[in-house]
Design an enzyme around this catalytic site. Structure first.
Site, PDB file in Angstrom:
ATOM      1  N   VAL A  61       0.993  -1.229   0.103  1.00 60.95           N
ATOM      2  CA  VAL A  61       0.082   0.007   0.161  1.00 60.95           C
ATOM      3  C   VAL A  61       0.970   1.184   0.094  1.00 60.95           C
ATOM      4  O   VAL A  61       2.031   1.179   0.553  1.00 60.95           O
ATOM      5  CB  VAL A  61      -0.904  -0.044   1.135  1.00 60.95           C
ATOM      6  CG1 VAL A  61      -1.587   1.253   1.536  1.00 60.95           C
ATOM      7  CG2 VAL A  61      -2.027  -0.925   1.124  1.00 60.95           C
ATOM      8  N   CYS A  62       0.632   2.295  -0.702  1.00 59.20           N
ATOM      9  CA  CYS A  62       1.184   3.495  -0.514  1.00 59.20           C
ATOM     10  C   CYS A  62       2.553   3.292  -1.093  1.00 59.20           C
ATOM     11  O   CYS A  62       2.691   2.411  -2.079  1.00 59.20           O
ATOM     12  CB  CYS A  62       1.230   3.909   0.718  1.00 59.20           C
ATOM     13  SG  CYS A  62       1.440   5.721   1.112  1.00 59.20           S
TER      14      CYS A  62
END
Lengths: 275, 275
Positions: free
Chosen positions: B145-146
């Site tokens: 994520v991210c």
């Protein structure tokens, strides 16, 4: 270095210098640390945010809004009876940074996360309830996410207010004198309560706008890339449908039943005080 | 006790008995503990989820998906070089539960959260990159994520794959051989990468469906009450508009510039290995 990179780096440096800060050194690790420290620094007169933590709380209820408060550089404190670590649903312990006694008398935001089994213990705990009632009586904002509103309610802070909670227990709010309004985030005067768990991010952006203005709230939203796209439509009882809701109510039956007991007991206390 | 309460409590008790578990005692605290323990218990053969943690990571990047994995009763481990506490953006330290050596050879899910200043250090760290490359070569799912996808990329795990990252650095993915696809969550074969921070919840539900089926993912969504209603439309560069994006790019210039350096260096390593 590409031209674009040079341009951006120069712009960044000018911004740093314009802000009167010293130019970060280019030694990698120390610079990263320094940059991080600058990002996290709490300016004088930052809004004071007191976030209750307690054993068996739900981590995401806290981390969503806390991320928002931190990006806004608020003075964020995790508050509990003692400066000890409390358990969370994900197994990562959170440690209080202030005791109830150390928490300032006047805070800008009093916040309570959820975590039903732990919330119920808070509702039944006179020390927790009187701390919330006291700080809540003067706080600029009295707020919660998820089942946290049940603790606010048990402290008498929602009597006569519109409020919400996690969908599975929101019907308990009226037992403590609140009107349940079925919305993701409910604001009534200086009370702002959110629905279950992930409502904390919507709540965080709404309170951000109140504390620092809409433009700052939008900046936080862009940093968090909050452009949600749930893969399923199943985030509310209406979306999930009666069959799934009934199934979950059965699994939760034990928890929700003792939450009702706590709400009923709190309701009696609150009425005894006010009558 | 109301009739409704009795009905629910009885249903809950029957469910517990049907599952072969012992009836919880009615002593309040101990029952709550027992209930909590049952909720958290990891069954045998639960999917093994190895979540990398590292200094300066973004807490919400981890807690979103971790909440999902925990509700699914996966065997979730936080993995780092040593079993020490690492710093996070919100100031709450997270402690590893497994070292790189202790992490099983074969995991169902390898996950990397973001936190750009920390991610860059991971990208430049041969020990971290070789751990990710090794477990990633056999993991059933390789995920992030991210800015976590930049660390996967630096470990050579995204070469030839579609992927995404936080919007501000997603353009660096091609430097490490990935194709950047601008979607909230991008799946390509067994790679699943999410956008910035809050995309972790969308990602969590998507991987939940892969691990346990759509119905279980929907159950998690209802528990987390994930029915997002952002108060503003500002969660992507497109929504925010050019002026706000440029302003943020200036503030981020320093960070994004050193991220580019790390991605370029990683790209050279990856190409050297494969040529």
């Amino acid at each position: 270095m590409s031209n674009e990179l040079t341009r951006r780096a120069l712009l960044a440096m000018s911004a740093v210098l314009a802000a009167g800060a010293s130019l970060p050194s280019l030694g990698a690790v120390q610079t990263a640390e320094g940059h991080m420290r600058n990002m996290m620094e709490v300016p004088p007169n930052a809004p004071k945010v007191a976030m209750l933590i307690y054993p068996k709380m739900v981590a995401l209820d806290l981390i969503g809004p806390m991320s928002v408060f931190k990006i806004l550089r608020c003075d964020v404190q995790l508050v509990w009876k003692e400066k000890i670590a409390v358990s969370t649903d994900v197994g990562i312990p959170f440690t209080a940074t202030q005791t109830f006694d150390e928490c300032p008398q006047d805070v800008n935001v009093l916040f309570v996360p959820g975590g039903l089994m732990g919330t119920i213990e808070c509702m039944n705990d006179p020390v927790v309830c009187s701390f919330l009632a006291d700080r809540g009586s003067r706080a600029k904002w009295v707020t919660s996410v998820c089942t946290g509103s049940l603790a606010l309610g048990a402290a008498g802070l929602l009597k006569g207010y519109d409020a919400t909670s996690h969908w599975a227990v929101a019907d308990l709010l009226p037992l403590m004198g609140a009107r349940h309004v079925s919305r993701r985030v409910v604001r009534d005067r200086n009370r702002m309560t959110g629905g279950g768990v992930t409502a904390g991010i919507d709540f965080g952006l709404m309170i951000a706008a109140e504390l620092k203005g809409e433009e700052e709230a939008r900046r936080v939203q862009l940093i968090l890339e909050y452009n949600p796209q749930p893969p399923f439509k199943n985030g509310s009882p209406e979306q999930a449908g009666a069959e799934r809701v009934e199934k979950m109510r059965q699994r939760r039956g034990y928890m929700d039943a003792i939450a009702r007991n706590a709400a009923e007991a709190a309701g009696k206390r609150i009425n005894a005080v006010s009558s």
